[in-house]
Design a protein around this motif. Structure first.
Motif, PDB file in Angstrom:
ATOM      1  N   LEU A 271     -19.291  47.352 -31.944  1.00  0.00           N
ATOM      2  CA  LEU A 271     -18.011  46.464 -32.487  1.00  0.00           C
ATOM      3  C   LEU A 271     -18.324  45.469 -33.865  1.00  0.00           C
ATOM      4  CD1 LEU A 271     -19.507  42.950 -29.681  1.00  0.00           C
ATOM      5  CD2 LEU A 271     -17.250  44.323 -29.832  1.00  0.00           C
ATOM      6  N   TRP A 272     -19.702  46.372 -34.376  1.00  0.00           N
ATOM      7  CA  TRP A 272     -19.553  46.307 -36.253  1.00  0.00           C
ATOM      8  C   TRP A 272     -18.242  47.095 -36.407  1.00  0.00           C
ATOM      9  CZ3 TRP A 272     -24.433  46.798 -38.742  1.00  0.00           C
ATOM     10  CH2 TRP A 272     -24.852  47.227 -40.484  1.00  0.00           C
ATOM     11  N   LEU A 273     -18.499  48.534 -36.284  1.00  0.00           N
ATOM     12  CA  LEU A 273     -18.300  49.543 -36.278  1.00  0.00           C
ATOM     13  C   LEU A 273     -16.204  49.622 -36.147  1.00  0.00           C
ATOM     14  CD1 LEU A 273     -16.932  52.894 -37.401  1.00  0.00           C
ATOM     15  CD2 LEU A 273     -17.530  53.145 -34.725  1.00  0.00           C
ATOM     16  N   THR A 274     -15.726  48.792 -34.715  1.00  0.00           N
ATOM     17  CA  THR A 274     -14.888  48.063 -34.908  1.00  0.00           C
ATOM     18  C   THR A 274     -14.047  46.866 -36.116  1.00  0.00           C
ATOM     19  OG1 THR A 274     -14.507  48.760 -32.569  1.00  0.00           O
ATOM     20  CG2 THR A 274     -13.320  47.064 -32.828  1.00  0.00           C
ATOM     21  N   ARG A 275     -14.703  45.840 -36.241  1.00  0.00           N
ATOM     22  CA  ARG A 275     -14.776  45.411 -37.073  1.00  0.00           C
ATOM     23  C   ARG A 275     -14.252  46.327 -38.449  1.00  0.00           C
ATOM     24  NH1 ARG A 275     -18.540  42.265 -34.740  1.00  0.00           N
ATOM     25  NH2 ARG A 275     -19.905  42.610 -36.238  1.00  0.00           N
ATOM     26  N   LEU A 276     -14.814  46.937 -38.751  1.00  0.00           N
ATOM     27  CA  LEU A 276     -14.620  47.757 -39.900  1.00  0.00           C
ATOM     28  C   LEU A 276     -13.264  48.479 -39.849  1.00  0.00           C
ATOM     29  CD1 LEU A 276     -18.161  49.634 -40.773  1.00  0.00           C
ATOM     30  CD2 LEU A 276     -16.813  47.679 -41.817  1.00  0.00           C
ATOM     31  N   ILE A 277     -13.315  49.026 -39.339  1.00  0.00           N
ATOM     32  CA  ILE A 277     -11.561  49.703 -38.804  1.00  0.00           C
ATOM     33  C   ILE A 277     -10.287  49.386 -38.518  1.00  0.00           C
ATOM     34  CG2 ILE A 277     -10.361  51.286 -36.820  1.00  0.00           C
ATOM     35  CD1 ILE A 277     -13.500  52.614 -35.964  1.00  0.00           C
ATOM     36  N   ALA A 278     -10.807  47.610 -38.325  1.00  0.00           N
ATOM     37  CA  ALA A 278      -9.007  46.548 -38.010  1.00  0.00           C
ATOM     38  C   ALA A 278      -8.881  46.682 -39.500  1.00  0.00           C
ATOM     39  CB  ALA A 278     -10.209  45.447 -37.326  1.00  0.00           C
ATOM     40  N   GLY A 279      -6.985  46.771 -39.341  1.00  0.00           N
ATOM     41  CA  GLY A 279      -6.684  46.460 -40.243  1.00  0.00           C
ATOM     42  C   GLY A 279      -6.189  47.308 -41.638  1.00  0.00           C
ATOM     43  N   ARG A 280      -7.306  48.878 -41.283  1.00  0.00           N
ATOM     44  CA  ARG A 280      -7.537  50.343 -41.953  1.00  0.00           C
ATOM     45  C   ARG A 280      -6.907  50.942 -41.235  1.00  0.00           C
ATOM     46  NH1 ARG A 280     -12.169  47.869 -43.305  1.00  0.00           N
ATOM     47  NH2 ARG A 280     -12.589  46.274 -44.761  1.00  0.00           N
ATOM     48  N   ASP A 281      -6.507  51.947 -42.128  1.00  0.00           N
ATOM     49  CA  ASP A 281      -5.934  53.358 -41.898  1.00  0.00           C
ATOM     50  C   ASP A 281      -7.195  54.205 -41.909  1.00  0.00           C
ATOM     51  OD1 ASP A 281      -4.349  55.402 -40.861  1.00  0.00           O
ATOM     52  OD2 ASP A 281      -3.223  56.257 -43.421  1.00  0.00           O
ATOM     53  N   TRP A 282      -7.737  54.481 -40.580  1.00  0.00           N
ATOM     54  CA  TRP A 282      -8.922  55.036 -40.380  1.00  0.00           C
ATOM     55  C   TRP A 282      -8.533  56.274 -39.428  1.00  0.00           C
ATOM     56  CZ3 TRP A 282     -13.543  52.138 -41.912  1.00  0.00           C
ATOM     57  CH2 TRP A 282     -14.987  52.999 -40.962  1.00  0.00           C
ATOM     58  N   ILE A 283      -9.065  57.392 -40.693  1.00  0.00           N
ATOM     59  CA  ILE A 283      -8.868  58.405 -40.151  1.00  0.00           C
ATOM     60  C   ILE A 283      -9.929  59.531 -39.390  1.00  0.00           C
ATOM     61  CG2 ILE A 283      -7.578  61.185 -39.984  1.00  0.00           C
ATOM     62  CD1 ILE A 283      -6.261  59.799 -41.798  1.00  0.00           C
ATOM     63  N   TRP A 284     -10.548  60.054 -38.417  1.00  0.00           N
ATOM     64  CA  TRP A 284     -11.189  60.170 -37.785  1.00  0.00           C
ATOM     65  C   TRP A 284     -10.938  62.268 -38.012  1.00  0.00           C
ATOM     66  CZ3 TRP A 284     -15.463  57.969 -37.307  1.00  0.00           C
ATOM     67  CH2 TRP A 284     -15.578  56.445 -36.875  1.00  0.00           C
ATOM     68  N   ILE A 285     -11.647  63.036 -38.089  1.00  0.00           N
ATOM     69  CA  ILE A 285     -11.271  64.716 -38.979  1.00  0.00           C
ATOM     70  C   ILE A 285     -13.044  64.768 -37.518  1.00  0.00           C
ATOM     71  CG2 ILE A 285     -11.724  66.729 -39.822  1.00  0.00           C
ATOM     72  CD1 ILE A 285      -8.924  65.004 -40.904  1.00  0.00           C
ATOM     73  N   ALA A 286     -11.770  65.545 -36.593  1.00  0.00           N
ATOM     74  CA  ALA A 286     -12.999  66.871 -35.836  1.00  0.00           C
ATOM     75  C   ALA A 286     -13.768  67.503 -36.355  1.00  0.00           C
ATOM     76  CB  ALA A 286     -11.757  67.608 -34.635  1.00  0.00           C
ATOM     77  N   GLY A 287     -15.700  67.776 -36.010  1.00  0.00           N
ATOM     78  CA  GLY A 287     -16.514  68.094 -35.824  1.00  0.00           C
ATOM     79  C   GLY A 287     -16.665  69.115 -35.624  1.00  0.00           C
ATOM     80  N   ASN A 288     -17.938  70.087 -35.530  1.00  0.00           N
ATOM     81  CA  ASN A 288     -18.463  71.121 -35.031  1.00  0.00           C
ATOM     82  C   ASN A 288     -19.077  70.060 -33.366  1.00  0.00           C
ATOM     83  OD1 ASN A 288     -19.710  70.957 -37.315  1.00  0.00           O
ATOM     84  ND2 ASN A 288     -21.653  71.812 -36.519  1.00  0.00           N
ATOM     85  N   HIS A 289     -19.677  68.521 -34.977  1.00  0.00           N
ATOM     86  CA  HIS A 289     -20.488  67.757 -32.974  1.00  0.00           C
ATOM     87  C   HIS A 289     -19.737  66.804 -32.193  1.00  0.00           C
ATOM     88  CE1 HIS A 289     -24.997  67.996 -34.577  1.00  0.00           C
ATOM     89  NE2 HIS A 289     -24.633  68.600 -35.301  1.00  0.00           N
ATOM     90  N   ASP A 290     -18.699  66.881 -32.848  1.00  0.00           N
ATOM     91  CA  ASP A 290     -17.528  65.810 -32.609  1.00  0.00           C
ATOM     92  C   ASP A 290     -16.021  65.888 -31.937  1.00  0.00           C
ATOM     93  OD1 ASP A 290     -16.935  65.271 -34.641  1.00  0.00           O
ATOM     94  OD2 ASP A 290     -17.531  63.061 -34.513  1.00  0.00           O
ATOM     95  N   ALA A 291     -16.443  67.213 -31.338  1.00  0.00           N
ATOM     96  CA  ALA A 291     -14.786  68.362 -31.483  1.00  0.00           C
ATOM     97  C   ALA A 291     -14.075  67.260 -31.063  1.00  0.00           C
ATOM     98  CB  ALA A 291     -14.997  69.641 -30.934  1.00  0.00           C
ATOM     99  N   GLY A 292     -13.837  66.310 -29.849  1.00  0.00           N
ATOM    100  CA  GLY A 292     -12.752  66.041 -29.042  1.00  0.00           C
ATOM    101  C   GLY A 292     -12.202  64.509 -29.201  1.00  0.00           C
ATOM    102  N   PRO A 293     -11.337  64.055 -29.133  1.00  0.00           N
ATOM    103  CA  PRO A 293     -11.240  62.933 -29.300  1.00  0.00           C
ATOM    104  C   PRO A 293     -11.373  62.199 -28.683  1.00  0.00           C
ATOM    105  CG  PRO A 293      -9.279  63.811 -28.558  1.00  0.00           C
ATOM    106  CD  PRO A 293     -10.318  65.871 -28.069  1.00  0.00           C
ATOM    107  N   LEU A 294     -12.225  60.892 -29.437  1.00  0.00           N
ATOM    108  CA  LEU A 294     -13.245  59.957 -29.218  1.00  0.00           C
ATOM    109  C   LEU A 294     -12.121  58.677 -28.699  1.00  0.00           C
ATOM    110  CD1 LEU A 294     -16.249  60.333 -31.339  1.00  0.00           C
ATOM    111  CD2 LEU A 294     -15.589  61.301 -28.731  1.00  0.00           C
ATOM    112  N   GLU A 295     -13.223  57.795 -27.911  1.00  0.00           N
ATOM    113  CA  GLU A 295     -11.877  56.564 -27.004  1.00  0.00           C
ATOM    114  C   GLU A 295     -12.974  55.176 -28.295  1.00  0.00           C
ATOM    115  OE1 GLU A 295     -13.074  55.520 -23.265  1.00  0.00           O
ATOM    116  OE2 GLU A 295     -11.673  57.476 -22.684  1.00  0.00           O
TER     117      GLU A 295
END
Length: 218
Positions: free
Chosen positions: A95-119
């Motif tokens: 929930l903390w992370l969700t609050r940080l994302i809210a209202g911002r243009d937030w981009i997740w770049i894929a890495g080698n540990h988290d290569a797939g799109p996450l929910e």
């Protein structure tokens, strides 16, 4: 105290936290958060570490967002320690992370540990081109105007180990922002082969971002 630098004619700021700020675009960039690492180690290897690294990382990330007034955030890959780490986060941390994302243009770049799109909210990209800069997880030989992470560079000065940015005229490699992250010495051939002679190591982790010549083995 932060350190101003330029890359591909863009003016950037290396912050003592290990975050990169692009004032013109009000954009904050961090790399290698490795959220959920203690949970992943317990799940896969039975290793027990104090399970507080996610909260400590989020606390520092929130402080950087507030200090810079960032309206956009790019996470340069390995934001989660593996694909299952997101599901393993405490509900309060998620929930903390969700609050940080809210209202911002937030981009997740894929890495080698988290290569797939996450929910999770935000957009999920392999890499991002903005102005004269390209943001990706792993540096590519010959790239220009590149901002990347992956290697967790570190250097030693006055008997102390420091996380560091590595910078030359063509590229910038960010330190790991996450709490439970190791590092690769910046004199390692994997890094000296990418960075041009005259590159800088920008030490962070204290109150001041300090530039020194990038250490290289003779």
């Amino acid at each position: 105290m932060s350190l101003a630098l330029s890359l591909a004619t863009e003016s950037l700021i290396a912050r003592p936290s290990g975050a990169l700020f692009w004032p013109e675009r009000q954009l904050l960039c961090v790399s290698d958060l490795h959220l959920g690492k203690s949970e992943r180690l317990a799940r896969r290897a039975g290793a027990l570490l104090p399970p507080y690294e996610t909260r400590e990382t989020l606390l520092r990330l929130e402080a950087e967002i507030e200090a810079t007034g960032a309206r956009s955030v790019i996470c340069l890959g390995d934001s989660f320690d593996d694909a299952a780490s997101l599901d393993g986060l405490d509900e309060a941390d998620r929930l903390w992370l969700t609050r940080l994302i809210a209202g911002r243009d937030w981009i997740w770049i894929a890495g080698n540990h988290d290569a797939g799109p996450l929910e999770i909210a935000g957009s999920h990209r392999a890499e991002v081109l903005l102005g004269g800069l390209v943001f990706r997880h792993i540096a590519e030989p010959g790239a220009q105007g590149e901002v990347s992470g992956h290697y967790h560079p570190k250097a030693r000065l006055a008997g102390k180990v420091w996380r560091c940015f590595l910078a030359d005229r063509a590229r910038l490699i960010l330190p790991a922002f996450g709490t439970y992250t190791g590092g690769l010495w910046c004199h390692d051939p994997a890094l000296t082969g990418l960075l041009q002679p005259g590159a800088l190591a920008i030490l962070c982790g204290g109150a001041v971002a300090r530039a020194i010549p990038m250490p290289r083995r003779a």
